[in-house]
Design an enzyme around this catalytic site. Structure first.
Site, mmCIF file in Angstrom:
data_model
loop_
_atom_site.group_PDB
_atom_site.id
_atom_site.type_symbol
_atom_site.label_atom_id
_atom_site.label_comp_id
_atom_site.label_asym_id
_atom_site.label_seq_id
_atom_site.Cartn_x
_atom_site.Cartn_y
_atom_site.Cartn_z
ATOM 1 N N LYS A 143 0.831 -1.176 -0.091
ATOM 2 C CA LYS A 143 -0.168 0.011 0.111
ATOM 3 C C LYS A 143 0.970 1.245 -0.149
ATOM 4 O O LYS A 143 0.369 2.255 -0.488
ATOM 5 C CB LYS A 143 -0.891 -0.013 1.335
ATOM 6 C CG LYS A 143 -1.737 -0.970 1.565
ATOM 7 C CD LYS A 143 -3.184 -1.313 0.454
ATOM 8 C CE LYS A 143 -4.248 -2.059 1.013
ATOM 9 N NZ LYS A 143 -3.827 -3.228 1.273
HETATM 10 C C1 PLP Z 1 -4.489 -4.616 0.494
HETATM 11 C C2 PLP Z 1 -3.770 -6.041 0.790
HETATM 12 C C3 PLP Z 1 -4.090 -6.957 -0.068
HETATM 13 C C4 PLP Z 1 -5.200 -6.892 -1.090
HETATM 14 O O1 PLP Z 1 -4.745 -5.949 -2.154
HETATM 15 P P1 PLP Z 1 -6.062 -5.399 -2.883
HETATM 16 O O2 PLP Z 1 -5.588 -4.313 -3.856
HETATM 17 O O3 PLP Z 1 -7.274 -4.941 -2.039
HETATM 18 O O4 PLP Z 1 -6.675 -6.311 -3.606
HETATM 19 C C5 PLP Z 1 -3.239 -8.165 -0.280
HETATM 20 N N1 PLP Z 1 -2.116 -8.265 0.910
HETATM 21 C C6 PLP Z 1 -2.117 -7.185 1.700
HETATM 22 C C7 PLP Z 1 -0.809 -7.409 2.480
HETATM 23 C C8 PLP Z 1 -2.723 -5.940 1.721
HETATM 24 O O5 PLP Z 1 -2.261 -5.123 2.556
#
Ligand code: PLP
Length: 463
Positions: free
Chosen positions: A112
Site C-alpha cells: 500500500k
Molecule cells: C490490501 C492488501 C491486499 C489486497 O490488495 P487489494 O488491492 O485490495 O486486492 C493483499 N495483501 C496485503 C498485505 C494487503 O495489505
C-alpha cells in the site's frame, strides 16, 4: 487525459479532480477514458532505469497537464525516498520459473505504501497550489489505514479519519495507526467488520451535503491515483525478466481488486501479461465468481490474511465495466442488485472476457501455513500470510513457459503470530520501527452508525 465513471452518470473529470474526489457522484469509480498505449520499444527502454525514472515514464500520460514534468518527477522522487531498498520493488527467485516481487520495503511494510506515499505527495502539491482543505475518510482492513496515516500525518491541508474493524487487525497494523501523535490523524475502531467500515465510508460519499461540507476525499483503493501507482511495478518486474520480448504471468493476493486491476491496466498499455491470477483466502468470492459466474456475498470469515478478508471487492467494478464493454448502465444495475440482494450473476459474455484476462485460485488456512513453512525451509524466504496465499495459488497454476511473478504484499513482521505458528520463528520488525510497541496509542471506539460518525468527523476536523 479524462476520467469517466463506471456507472456512466457522473461528470467527466481531469486526473487531478478524479484523484481529489475518489468515488464518483453516481456511486461509480473513475477510470481513464482511454488507456494510453506504450509501444514495445518504449517498454524495452525501461530496462536499467531506476524505479523512479520508470515510474515517471509509465504514469506520465495518465496525469495530463495537472503537473509539469519537473513537478511530477520531484513528486515521485519524494514518494519513494522513504523506502529502504534501492530497487524499491526487488525480485527474489523462489523456483525455476517462479519469482517473488517484494513490495514490502516501504515505511509501513506493505505494498500500500507504493500508492499511498505517491498520493500523499500528489495531494500536498495540489492542495498547496489551490489553498483548499480536505478531509480524508478511509476504511481499512489494516494496511491501507497505516499507509494512509503514514503518508498524510502532519500535512496542513488534510485531516485523516481511518475506520478499522475493532479487533480484526494485527497488533502491528493497529499500532502503526494509533501511535502517530499528529493531531490531523484519527484512528477509529468500529464495532463491525471491514465491509461495515467500507459501507459507512461509501454512505458518507453518498451524503452529498456532508461530502461538500467537509471536503470529503477518499484514498481507498477506489482512488484512481492509487491504481495508477501500482501499475509501475508490473512493468519494472516484467522488464527485468525479459518483457516485452518474453510474456510473464502474475499471481496477486487479492481483496479489493485494486492491485490486480493495476496489472490489467499494464496489460492494456501493452505489457505482455499472459495471465493475471487472482489469489484469495477462504473469503473466496472472487474465485467463486470467476469459476461459477455468480458474485454472491457469504459474509466474512476472519483469516490469518486479514487484509484479504473481504466480500465486497470495490475495484472489481472496474473489471466489470471493461467486461461489459464499458456499459455504465449495466454496471449500475449489477451494483444495485448487490446492494439489495447480496449478489448478481455475471453475463456469459462478460464472464468469458474476464476469464481471458484473469484466472483464480484459493488457499485454505492450512495451505497458507504449510506454504509459509515450506518456503522458509526450501528458500529461506519468510512470507507473510497474504503472500503465502499468492505463492500457493501460483504453484497450483498450469505449467507455462512464461515466468510467474507472485506479488509479496506485506512484510512477515506485520503478521508475526501467523508466521511464528507456521515456522517456529518470530519475524523481527526492521530496526527503524523496533520501538513500535513502546509508543503510546490513541484511538476512538465508534459504533457502526453513519450519523454518529459524521458528527464525530465534523467535530474533530480542523476548520
Ligand atoms: C490490501 C492488501 C491486499 C489486497 O490488495 P487489494 O488491492 O485490495 O486486492 C493483499 N495483501 C496485503 C498485505 C494487503 O495489505
Amino acid at each position: 487525459m479524462r476520467y469517466v465513471s463506471t456507472r456512466g452518470q457522473a461528470p467527466v473529470l481531469t486526473f487531478e479532480e478524479a484523484m481529489l474526489t475518489g468515488l464518483a457522484r453516481d456511486g461509480g469509480l473513475y477510470v481513464p477514458e482511454t488507456v494510453p498505449h506504450m509501444p514495445a520499444r518504449d517498454i524495452a527502454a525501461l530496462a536499467g532505469l531506476s524505479y523512479e525514472e520508470a515510474a515517471f515514464r509509465i504514469m506520465r500520460p495518465f496525469v495530463g497537464d495537472a503537473f509539469t514534468d519537473a513537478e511530477f518527477a520531484a513528486i515521485i522522487e519524494r514518494a519513494y525516498a522513504g523506502f529502504d531498498h534501492p530497487a524499491r520493488a526487488p525480485l527474489a527467485q523462489l523456483g525455476p520459473n517462479h519469482f517473488l516481487l517484494e513490495l514490502f520495503h516501504g515505511p509501513t511494510l506493505a505494498f500500500k505504501d507504493f500508492a499511498m506515499q505517491l498520493i500523499g505527495q500528489l495531494f500536498q502539491a495540489s492542495l498547496e497550489r489551490s489553498g483548499k482543505r480536505i478531509t480524508i475518510v478511509g476504511a481499512t482492513s489494516g494496511d491501507t489505514g497505516s499507509a494512509a496515516i503514514e503518508a498524510f500525518r502532519g500535512l496542513d491541508n488534510v485531516d485523516v479519519f481511518i475506520l478499522f474493524p475493532e479487533g480484526r487487525v494485527s497488533d502491528v497494523q493497529r499500532r502503526q495507526m494509533t501511535t502517530p501523535s499528529e493531531d490531523n490523524v484519527h484512528a477509529l475502531a468500529l464495532k463491525g467488520d471491514f465491509d461495515d467500515c467500507q459501507a459507512r465510508v461509501k454512505d458518507m460519499f453518498n451524503d452529498f451535503a456532508f461530502r461538500d461540507r467537509v471536503g470529503l476525499s477518499a484514498v481507498n483503493s477506489i482512488n484512481w491515483a492509487r491504481v495508477l501507482a501500482q501499475v509501475v511495478y508490473y512493468f519494472t518486474s516484467a522488464v527485468s525478466l525479459g518483457a516485452p520480448h518474453r510474456p510473464v504471468r502474475f499471481t496477486v493476493p487479492t481483496g479489493n481488486f485494486g492491485d490486480i486491476f493495476a496489472g490489467h491496466i499494464a496489460q492494456r498499455m501493452g505489457l505482455p501479461i499472459e495471465k493475471l491470477v487472482i489469489a484469495t483466502n477462504q473469503n473466496d468470492i472472487l474465485h467463486r465468481a470467476l469459476t461459477g459466474g455468480a458474485y454472491e456475498t457469504h459474509g466474512v470469515t476472519p483469516s490469518i490474511s486479514p487484509s484479504m478478508d473481504i466480500q465486497v471487492s470495490s475495484n472489481f467494478e472496474r473489471a466489470l465495466f471493461e467486461a461489459y464493454g464499458r456499459d455504465g448502465a449495466a454496471v449500475a444495475q449489477q451494483m444495485d442488485a448487490l446492494k439489495s440482494q447480496g449478489g448478481f450473476t455475471i453475463s456469459q459474455g462478460a464472464l468469458q472476457g474476464l476469464r481471458e484476462t484473469y484466472a483464480s485460485g484459493r488457499a485454505s488456512e492450512d495451505e497458507t501455513r504449510a506454504t509459509i513453512r515450506a518456503l522458509h525451509a526450501t528458500t529461506g524466504e519468510v512470507l507473510c500470510p497474504h503472500s503465502a496465499v499468492g505463492v500457493k495459488v501460483a504453484q497450483d497454476q498450469p505449467d507455462s513457459a512464461a515466468p510467474m511473478i507472485t506479488l509479496a504484499t506485506a512484510h512477515a513482521a506485520k503478521f508475526p503470530d501467523a508466521v511464528e505458528e507456521a515456522t517456529g520463528l518470530r519475524p523481527p520488525l526492521p530496526a527503524r520501527m523496533a520501538d513500535l510497541f513502546a509508543r503510546s496509542e490513541r484511538m476512538t471506539g465508534v459504533e457502526n452508525d453513519l450519523a454518529a460518525l459524521e458528527t464525530l468527523i465534523e467535530e474533530r476536523r480542523r476548520a
